[in-house]
Scaffold this motif. Structure first.
Motif, mmCIF file in Angstrom:
data_model
loop_
_atom_site.group_PDB
_atom_site.id
_atom_site.type_symbol
_atom_site.label_atom_id
_atom_site.label_comp_id
_atom_site.label_asym_id
_atom_site.label_seq_id
_atom_site.Cartn_x
_atom_site.Cartn_y
_atom_site.Cartn_z
ATOM 1 N N LEU A 378 -3.968 10.177 2.375
ATOM 2 C CA LEU A 378 -5.261 10.628 1.872
ATOM 3 C C LEU A 378 -6.371 10.480 2.915
ATOM 4 N N GLU A 379 -6.282 9.448 3.746
ATOM 5 C CA GLU A 379 -7.307 9.268 4.777
ATOM 6 C C GLU A 379 -7.286 10.426 5.776
ATOM 7 N N LYS A 404 -11.898 11.414 -1.912
ATOM 8 C CA LYS A 404 -12.556 10.110 -1.921
ATOM 9 C C LYS A 404 -12.324 9.403 -3.235
ATOM 10 N N ALA A 405 -12.380 10.155 -4.317
ATOM 11 C CA ALA A 405 -12.138 9.582 -5.638
ATOM 12 C C ALA A 405 -10.702 9.062 -5.741
ATOM 13 N N GLN A 406 -9.755 9.813 -5.199
ATOM 14 C CA GLN A 406 -8.355 9.390 -5.224
ATOM 15 C C GLN A 406 -8.175 8.103 -4.419
ATOM 16 N N ILE A 407 -8.826 8.043 -3.277
ATOM 17 C CA ILE A 407 -8.705 6.850 -2.420
ATOM 18 C C ILE A 407 -9.255 5.627 -3.168
ATOM 19 N N ASN A 408 -10.378 5.806 -3.823
ATOM 20 C CA ASN A 408 -10.979 4.695 -4.572
ATOM 21 C C ASN A 408 -10.090 4.245 -5.723
ATOM 22 N N GLU A 409 -9.424 5.190 -6.361
ATOM 23 C CA GLU A 409 -8.538 4.847 -7.476
ATOM 24 C C GLU A 409 -7.329 4.050 -7.002
ATOM 25 N N GLU A 410 -6.881 4.339 -5.793
ATOM 26 C CA GLU A 410 -5.661 3.689 -5.291
ATOM 27 C C GLU A 410 -5.931 2.359 -4.603
#
Length: 411
Positions: A378-379, A404-410
């Motif tokens: 994701l990065e 960014k939302a996916q990264i925060n969720e993970e």
């Protein structure tokens, strides 16, 4: 369900959208072998293009400015015996200019105008073009006009032209451009039109091409497809073999091909469009090869043939043409004319993205976001989406927010 990667459409059509200055007689039985023209000290060279690179070097180092310019041309454009080298071309043009050759000064101006082999400097380019104009070089008028148009952001760079412009509903967009150009025009725009008109009247091919361009797009003049068609056609009828004229000839053939595709000022005629694209492609235009690939991929004017499309995309890719590299990746991703190969899709998308091609950057973001052909990251996906967003590509900003939302969720 199969996921289709986003790709660019290039042609808007009613039926749908089609997605960068003698030999004596011999006996008849004797075989005549062409020989290189030999320059002898104290004699005048009639045709510098007949000399080999080494022959030109001998004259150039002796201070022959025409030989210096011809070497610059060979290195700027590249040919069968000379690899393209902008830095060396620049040095020969500088040498010719320093010796007082105004054609060399004009050629040098284009390098500063476009930032080729040197940092872009419009002020320096303007100075060089004015000097060349004073020295009687008509083509320098085109250069000065381009400086004016570049400063005002009126002229889209030919090789980096945003292809999305070609896939919009042209009527509304062109009307907007025409309205802007027919209202109070700046003195700069009027000057640019005047310079191009003077160059065109002097039979300068660049002047004729750019005059056609501004009439086609309504830049500084009222939009007029008929005049654009006329100027483009004048260029395509030229029999010039000079290296510096080939871009204008190719661009004009491409412009006419697009006019026939879209029906701008002419009846839609896909066969004629293809002929113009083929002429430019055979003359070394990567963009023309790409458009032929588009026609075969979408079956416009020809039977749909993914293998032929790939053939022409590869021709353009050999010249590092980013849209073609991107499209090869698209074909590999979807398995059109080839086996599905996500790794190859990633490879070609990366080659295009490295050139700053926003569409390929978005595509790579998608591949990394979903783990197609690469390990999901994701990065990395975010970095590619951000590159595209920074260039203003539509939809990239939303992708940045989503990832960014996916990264925060993970976390």
């Amino acid at each position: 369900m199969k996921v289709y990667i986003r790709f660019l459409t290039l042609f808007f059509l009613p039926m749908g959208i089609l997605l960068g200055c003698g030999k004596a007689d011999v006996e008849e039985t004797a075989e005549q072998v062409p020989t290189e023209q030999i320059a002898i000290e104290g004699t005048e060279v009639e045709d510098y293009s007949a000399l080999s690179y080494s022959g030109l070097e001998v004259l150039a180092y002796e201070g022959d400015s025409q030989a210096q310019i011809m070497l610059g041309r060979k290195l700027e454009y590249g040919d069968e015996e000379t690899a393209q080298n902008f830095t060396e071309a620049l040095s020969w043009y500088q040498m010719a200019s320093d010796s007082g050759d105004y054609d060399g000064t004009c050629a040098l101006g284009y390098f500063y105008l476009t930032g080729t082999g040197v940092e872009q400097n419009l002020d320096k380019a303007e100075e060089l073009f004015i000097t060349a104009i004073d020295g009687g070089v008509d083509n320098a008028k085109v250069g000065l006009a381009r400086v004016i148009l570049t400063r005002g952001d009126y002229l889209v760079n030919l090789d980096a032209q945003d292809d999305e412009e070609l896939s919009t509903e042209d009527g509304e967009k062109e009307e907007s451009k025409d309205k802007t150009s027919t209202e109070e025009q700046s003195e700069d725009l009027k000057k640019a039109v005047e310079l191009l008109t003077e160059a065109a009247k002097a039979e300068d091919l660049d002047g004729q091409y750019y005059l056609g361009f501004i009439y086609e797009h309504g830049v500084g003049v009222a939009l007029d497809y008929s005049k654009a068609f006329d100027y483009y056609s004048r260029v395509t009828r030229s029999e010039s073999m000079a290296l510096q004229d080939q871009d204008s000839i190719n661009h004009s053939n491409i412009a006419l091909g697009l006019m026939y595709i879209k029906g701008h000022g002419v009846e839609v005629d896909e066969d004629t469009a293809l002929e113009h694209f083929e002429t430019a492609s055979e003359n070394g235009s990567a963009k023309a090869s790409y458009y032929i690939g588009q026609m075969y991929e979408s079956g416009v004017g020809v039977d749909r043939d993914y293998e032929k499309a790939m053939e022409y995309y590869l021709l353009a890719a050999d010249k590092d043409y980013a849209p073609a590299l991107n499209q090869i990746g698209y074909l590999y991703y979807n398995g059109y004319g080839v086996d599905v190969d996500f790794a190859s899709a990633v490879y070609y998308q990366k080659l295009a993205a490295l050139q700053g091609y926003a569409i390929a950057q978005v595509n790579l973001g998608f591949l990394y976001e979903n783990g197609y052909g690469v390990e999901r990251n994701l990065e990395t996906a975010l970095s590619y989406y951000e590159m595209a967003a920074d260039s203003g590509y539509e939809g990239a900003t939303e992708a940045v927010v989503r990832v960014k939302a996916q990264i925060n969720e993970e976390l």
